[in-house]
Scaffold this motif. Structure first.
Motif, mmCIF file in Angstrom:
data_model
loop_
_atom_site.group_PDB
_atom_site.id
_atom_site.type_symbol
_atom_site.label_atom_id
_atom_site.label_comp_id
_atom_site.label_asym_id
_atom_site.label_seq_id
_atom_site.Cartn_x
_atom_site.Cartn_y
_atom_site.Cartn_z
ATOM 1 N N ASN A 120 -69.875 -16.331 -75.583
ATOM 2 C CA ASN A 120 -71.376 -15.749 -75.422
ATOM 3 C C ASN A 120 -71.866 -15.196 -74.206
ATOM 4 O O ASN A 120 -72.529 -14.221 -74.347
ATOM 5 N N ASP A 154 -66.862 -25.868 -78.121
ATOM 6 C CA ASP A 154 -67.976 -25.320 -77.324
ATOM 7 C C ASP A 154 -68.020 -24.883 -76.249
ATOM 8 O O ASP A 154 -68.715 -23.923 -75.994
ATOM 9 N N LEU A 161 -72.513 -18.162 -83.433
ATOM 10 C CA LEU A 161 -73.130 -19.224 -82.824
ATOM 11 C C LEU A 161 -74.068 -20.000 -83.737
ATOM 12 O O LEU A 161 -74.553 -19.490 -84.792
ATOM 13 N N GLU A 162 -74.491 -21.258 -83.582
ATOM 14 C CA GLU A 162 -75.171 -21.999 -84.403
ATOM 15 C C GLU A 162 -76.630 -21.592 -84.450
ATOM 16 O O GLU A 162 -77.048 -21.639 -85.654
ATOM 17 N N ASP A 163 -76.965 -20.483 -83.638
ATOM 18 C CA ASP A 163 -78.188 -20.018 -83.769
ATOM 19 C C ASP A 163 -78.186 -18.673 -84.613
ATOM 20 O O ASP A 163 -79.134 -17.951 -84.782
ATOM 21 N N GLY A 164 -77.075 -18.285 -85.078
ATOM 22 C CA GLY A 164 -76.919 -17.156 -85.627
ATOM 23 C C GLY A 164 -76.295 -15.944 -84.931
ATOM 24 O O GLY A 164 -76.254 -14.823 -85.528
#
Length: 229
Positions: A35, A28, A51-54
């Motif tokens: 990022n 993480d 990332l998890e949000d795309g």
């Protein structure tokens, strides 16, 4: 974990859970750093991470894109001077090592523990106290997996860590599990750290890792470079 019943045989799994939490936290942290340092990849461009949000992150290699205050701070805090500290590329390599090492543990110890479970359900060697008979069966299982499944993952290959006798950690720990001895099972964690992660994360063993993967993991045989996390 329950204090009674079959669950107590797996006390060492608590150590593995703690290690997995540490690895997850590192992943993480690395993703957050990439990022902050990287740029958004266009739809047609390959991304270093998603990332998890795309959000798709890449490093375009332009010095100007690297010279933000977050990365400048990392150079100052983690190195001896300019450009000596942790960079985008270092962090990406570190993230890849965390993922690769964690998968190696899953492929190695996951198969071992599955064998223990299936073997006990079918033959009851633990329940009947046939510890050395179980170890003999386990050795046959290791030889079978390395012969039939070497193509599935590097841990099963000729130089892989699966079923490693090095240090006696794995088999001594399995003897502890079979004897229902909590403390005696803990050497399995030594096998995890010294035999698996040593080769696949901490100090890469080039003989155990395919050339392309070795390149992605930093091309540093025997390296113990400390990454951001």
């Amino acid at each position: 974990m329950k204090t009674t019943g079959e669950a107590k045989r797996l006390k060492f799994a608590g150590g593995a859970s703690l290690g997995s939490t540490h690895i997850g936290f590192g992943m993480d942290t690395a993703a957050d750093a990439l990022n902050g340092w990287g740029t958004r990849a266009a739809p047609h461009e390959p991304a270093d991470i998603v990332l998890e949000d795309g959000t798709r992150i890449k490093n375009d290699g332009l010095l100007g894109d690297l010279m933000d205050w977050q990365e400048i701070g990392s150079w100052v805090l983690t190195g001896d001077g300019w450009f000596d500290g942790v960079t985008y590329s270092d962090t990406l390599v570190g993230l890849r090592r965390l993922i690769y090492g964690n998968l190696a543990i899953y492929m190695d110890l996951g198969a071992v523990l599955h064998f223990c479970q299936m073997h006990e359900e079918r033959f009851h060697f633990f329940k009947d106290g046939k510890v050395e008979e179980f170890i003999e069966c386990f050795d046959h299982f290791v030889n079978y997996v390395k012969d039939k499944y070497a193509h599935e993952h590097e841990v099963y290959g000729g130089e892989g860590t699966f079923g490693s006798p090095e240090g006696g950690f794995l088999r001594d720990g399995l003897r502890g599990v079979a004897r229902d001895d909590f403390e005696a099972s803990l050497p399995i964690i030594d096998h995890e750290q010294r035999n698996i992660l040593e080769d696949f994360m901490y100090r890469l063993n080039q003989n155990s890792i395919p050339p392309a993967t070795f390149s992605d993991l930093g091309r540093r045989d025997g390296d113990n470079k400390a990454f951001l996390f």
